[in-house]
Scaffold this motif. Sequence first.
Motif, PDB file in Angstrom:
ATOM      1  N   GLU A  68       0.818  -1.207   0.000  1.00 36.14           N
ATOM      2  CA  GLU A  68       0.000   0.000   0.000  1.00 36.14           C
ATOM      3  C   GLU A  68       0.855   1.261   0.000  1.00 36.14           C
ATOM      4  O   GLU A  68       0.489   2.260  -0.601  1.00 36.14           O
ATOM      5  N   MET A  69       1.971   1.246   0.677  1.00 33.71           N
ATOM      6  CA  MET A  69       2.818   2.422   0.796  1.00 33.71           C
ATOM      7  C   MET A  69       3.737   2.614  -0.412  1.00 33.71           C
ATOM      8  O   MET A  69       4.299   3.676  -0.591  1.00 33.71           O
ATOM      9  N   SER A  70       3.876   1.601  -1.240  1.00 32.58           N
ATOM     10  CA  SER A  70       4.805   1.681  -2.365  1.00 32.58           C
ATOM     11  C   SER A  70       4.148   2.331  -3.572  1.00 32.58           C
ATOM     12  O   SER A  70       2.930   2.400  -3.679  1.00 32.58           O
ATOM     13  N   ASP A  71       4.983   2.808  -4.484  1.00 35.69           N
ATOM     14  CA  ASP A  71       4.502   3.352  -5.748  1.00 35.69           C
ATOM     15  C   ASP A  71       4.344   2.259  -6.793  1.00 35.69           C
ATOM     16  O   ASP A  71       3.480   2.328  -7.654  1.00 35.69           O
ATOM     17  N   VAL A  72       5.225   1.262  -6.717  1.00 35.78           N
ATOM     18  CA  VAL A  72       5.251   0.162  -7.675  1.00 35.78           C
ATOM     19  C   VAL A  72       5.288  -1.133  -6.892  1.00 35.78           C
ATOM     20  O   VAL A  72       5.969  -1.228  -5.870  1.00 35.78           O
ATOM     21  N   THR A  73       4.564  -2.139  -7.372  1.00 30.86           N
ATOM     22  CA  THR A  73       4.590  -3.448  -6.722  1.00 30.86           C
ATOM     23  C   THR A  73       4.920  -4.507  -7.764  1.00 30.86           C
ATOM     24  O   THR A  73       4.220  -4.634  -8.766  1.00 30.86           O
ATOM     25  N   LEU A  74       5.995  -5.240  -7.532  1.00 27.89           N
ATOM     26  CA  LEU A  74       6.316  -6.404  -8.360  1.00 27.89           C
ATOM     27  C   LEU A  74       5.665  -7.609  -7.704  1.00 27.89           C
ATOM     28  O   LEU A  74       5.777  -7.806  -6.500  1.00 27.89           O
TER      29      LEU A  74
END
Length: 177
Positions: A68-74
């Motif tokens: 949730e806090m990230s800009d990008v999720t792999l």
Amino acid sequence: EEFVHSQLLPDDKLHFVGSLIQPTAKQCATCTPRSRVMMVGDGINDAPALAIADVGMAMGEGAVLAMEMSDVTLMDCNLSKLVYSMQIGTRVVNTIQENILLSLIAKLLVVGFTFANKMTLLLAIAADVGVILMVTLNGIKLLPRRKAFQGGTTKRIALYKAYSPVRKRDYTNDKYE
């Protein structure tokens, strides 16, 4: 080696990422571009550092808070996908710049010929359609290229689809044949 830091506690991660971030200056032509800070993490203890970084990236099946806090999720822990994404991003930006330059040059030529009384409405429309086609064809180079699959064989996807079994829907029993 100096750019990779591991085995840090959550507070250490937050302070380290915070120390790397430079204050935002006014954007002007003579200003030096500031560097960007990317934080990659997968756990709940990475969430504060992911939030403060310029680009936060959550990896794999980590904590929901980190995603949730990230800009990008792999969606998996394969870092080669990060490198691939960055390369594709660079190619996209370069192609956009090429397309803008190409269309501006063509429009300036049309305007120049118009002021010289050498341009008709039909030629202007043809030039516009030609620019649209050239920009579209230039953008096609961003499509993924076909690669060999199944252990290095060079079969094409069309052949694979032609020989794959087709599943038909049986609506009477609501099952596949």
